[in-house]
Design a protein around this motif. Structure first.
Motif, PDB file in Angstrom:
ATOM      1  N   ARG A  62       0.851  -1.202   0.000  1.00  0.00           N
ATOM      2  CA  ARG A  62       0.000   0.000   0.000  1.00  0.00           C
ATOM      3  C   ARG A  62       0.883   1.247   0.000  1.00  0.00           C
ATOM      4  O   ARG A  62       1.804   1.364   0.811  1.00  0.00           O
ATOM      5  CB  ARG A  62      -0.900  -0.002   1.244  1.00  0.00           C
ATOM      6  N   PHE A  63       0.598   2.182  -0.893  1.00  0.00           N
ATOM      7  CA  PHE A  63       1.257   3.473  -0.909  1.00  0.00           C
ATOM      8  C   PHE A  63       0.370   4.477  -0.184  1.00  0.00           C
ATOM      9  O   PHE A  63      -0.856   4.410  -0.262  1.00  0.00           O
ATOM     10  CB  PHE A  63       1.510   3.950  -2.338  1.00  0.00           C
ATOM     11  N   ALA A  64       0.998   5.416   0.518  1.00  0.00           N
ATOM     12  CA  ALA A  64       0.243   6.387   1.303  1.00  0.00           C
ATOM     13  C   ALA A  64       0.877   7.760   1.203  1.00  0.00           C
ATOM     14  O   ALA A  64       2.024   7.911   0.759  1.00  0.00           O
ATOM     15  CB  ALA A  64       0.180   5.945   2.770  1.00  0.00           C
ATOM     16  N   THR A  65       0.130   8.756   1.620  1.00  0.00           N
ATOM     17  CA  THR A  65       0.659  10.121   1.707  1.00  0.00           C
ATOM     18  C   THR A  65       1.555  10.229   2.944  1.00  0.00           C
ATOM     19  O   THR A  65       1.525   9.367   3.821  1.00  0.00           O
ATOM     20  CB  THR A  65      -0.483  11.133   1.792  1.00  0.00           C
ATOM     21  N   PRO A  66       2.363  11.279   3.036  1.00  0.00           N
ATOM     22  CA  PRO A  66       3.210  11.448   4.225  1.00  0.00           C
ATOM     23  C   PRO A  66       2.365  11.521   5.495  1.00  0.00           C
ATOM     24  O   PRO A  66       1.220  11.991   5.461  1.00  0.00           O
ATOM     25  CB  PRO A  66       3.925  12.780   3.965  1.00  0.00           C
ATOM     26  N   PRO A  67       2.893  11.066   6.609  1.00  0.00           N
ATOM     27  CA  PRO A  67       2.128  11.111   7.866  1.00  0.00           C
ATOM     28  C   PRO A  67       1.940  12.531   8.381  1.00  0.00           C
ATOM     29  O   PRO A  67       2.721  13.434   8.051  1.00  0.00           O
ATOM     30  CB  PRO A  67       2.985  10.280   8.829  1.00  0.00           C
ATOM     31  N   CYS A  68       0.910  12.693   9.184  1.00  0.00           N
ATOM     32  CA  CYS A  68       0.628  14.022   9.758  1.00  0.00           C
ATOM     33  C   CYS A  68       1.771  14.526  10.630  1.00  0.00           C
ATOM     34  O   CYS A  68       1.954  15.734  10.778  1.00  0.00           O
ATOM     35  CB  CYS A  68      -0.658  13.960  10.591  1.00  0.00           C
ATOM     36  N   SER A  69       2.529  13.610  11.191  1.00  0.00           N
ATOM     37  CA  SER A  69       3.625  14.025  12.065  1.00  0.00           C
ATOM     38  C   SER A  69       4.705  14.789  11.310  1.00  0.00           C
ATOM     39  O   SER A  69       5.400  15.631  11.877  1.00  0.00           O
ATOM     40  CB  SER A  69       4.244  12.801  12.750  1.00  0.00           C
TER      41      SER A  69
END
Length: 336
Positions: free
Chosen positions: A224-231
């Motif tokens: 799974r590819f995801a956007t950068p984390p909120c942190s």
């Protein structure tokens, strides 16, 4: 056949680049030669007493008038400029198409999905080092013996994400895929195989339906590819807001809250997890304390992520999941 050749020539950027370069150089050379000849002939003209019959009348009286001939070079310059302008327009159209096209960097699966592209603001196109996906998540599978990863259809992509965002989903789940599955050079239509998905172990298995030969079926992997984390990207609406859960008695999943000092364990655990990824560690831990109990959390274990009570040795499963599922309808709001 003839029209296809013409179209291929017209849409060849390299062809137009070479043509424009050639015309530009010829135009510059002719201009230089013309000015050079004009200077030399004007210098020698007073010495010429008789004008040969084969020279134009403009050479009479020792004077030179190139007005009649300069028009040819001017026309050449206009044509060159027109071709250059056409080429620029054509390249602009192609660039606009490339900016809107998605891409996956297969050689760099760990890079995030481009946040700018999701908002239709990325100007780098295929040169962008991040993945260009149309949602803040993207799923792929690999059930072949090679290294080639395949994309799921849009419908199946959404179905997988819904499963993944539900922390209560346990074990393999049968999924009715809307697409055929590519496996070892074969294409398996959905009505010929049963597909089981395990978003916890990131695996899938294929079983033939009754009366179907078992060749080409087996197991595979998911990613799974995801956007950068909120942190790392706080405040961005499409950053992935990860949540950490531990399994209580009875299979109830609970979110981590605060430690014995009142600090937010969600932030502490996420920070420790990302630091471990940076160090490329495969089995690293995070120690924390809640009330009077001390624990250590094991990331990326072969037995799955888990926490252990340091006093009693009690082991509990741990999950990291997105805070919620983001639908394509929500994406239209962000793109406005």
């Amino acid at each position: 056949m003839f029209m296809s050749i013409i179209f291929e020539v017209l849409t060849s950027i390299s062809y137009w680049e070479n043509l424009c370069l050639f015309i530009s150089k010829i135009s510059a050379a002719l201009t230089s030669v013309t000015h050079g000849c004009l200077g030399w002939i004007n210098l020698l003209a007073p010495c010429v007493q008789t004008v040969p019959s084969y020279l134009p009348k403009s050479f009479s009286n020792g004077a030179i008038n190139l007005t009649n001939y300069w028009g040819s070079f001017s026309l050449l310059g206009v044509l060159c400029g027109a071709v250059i302008i056409w080429q620029c327009c054509f390249r602009a159209v192609l660039r606009k198409e490339s900016l809107g096209a998605g891409h996956i960097h297969e050689e760099s699966p760990a890079v995030p999905i481009c946040l700018k592209f999701l908002l239709r603001k990325c100007s780098e196109g295929t040169e962008c080092p991040e993945h260009h996906c149309f949602l803040p998540y993207h799923w792929q599978y690999n059930v072949s013996s090679g290294v080639e990863w395949k994309n799921f259809s849009e419908k199946d992509n959404l179905a997988l994400e819904k499963l993944y965002c539900d922390v209560n989903v346990e074990g393999p789940v049968k999924l009715n895929l809307a697409q055929a599955i590519a496996s070892d050079g074969k294409t398996l239509p959905p009505w010929e195989c049963e597909v089981s998905i395990d978003v916890n172990s990131m695996t899938l298995s294929l079983k033939p339906t009754a009366g179907i030969c078992a060749a080409g079926y087996g197991s595979g992997k998911l990613r799974r590819f995801a956007t950068p984390p909120c942190s790392t990207n706080p405040g961005h609406p499409l950053s992935t807001n990860w949540r950490w859960y531990w399994e209580d008695n009875g299979g109830v999943w609970c979110m981590y809250e605060k430690d014995h000092l009142g600090r937010n364990l969600q932030e502490l655990i996420e920070h420790a997890f990302l630091e471990g990824l940076k160090q490329n560690e495969t089995d690293y831990t995070f120690n924390f304390k809640v009330k009077a109990h001390e624990y250590y959390l094991v990331f990326h274990s072969e037995k799955g992520m888990h926490q252990v009570n340091m006093q009693y040795g009690t082991k509990r499963k741990v999950k990291r999941r997105p805070e919620r599922f983001i639908s394509p309808e929500e994406m239209t709001v962000f793109k406005r």
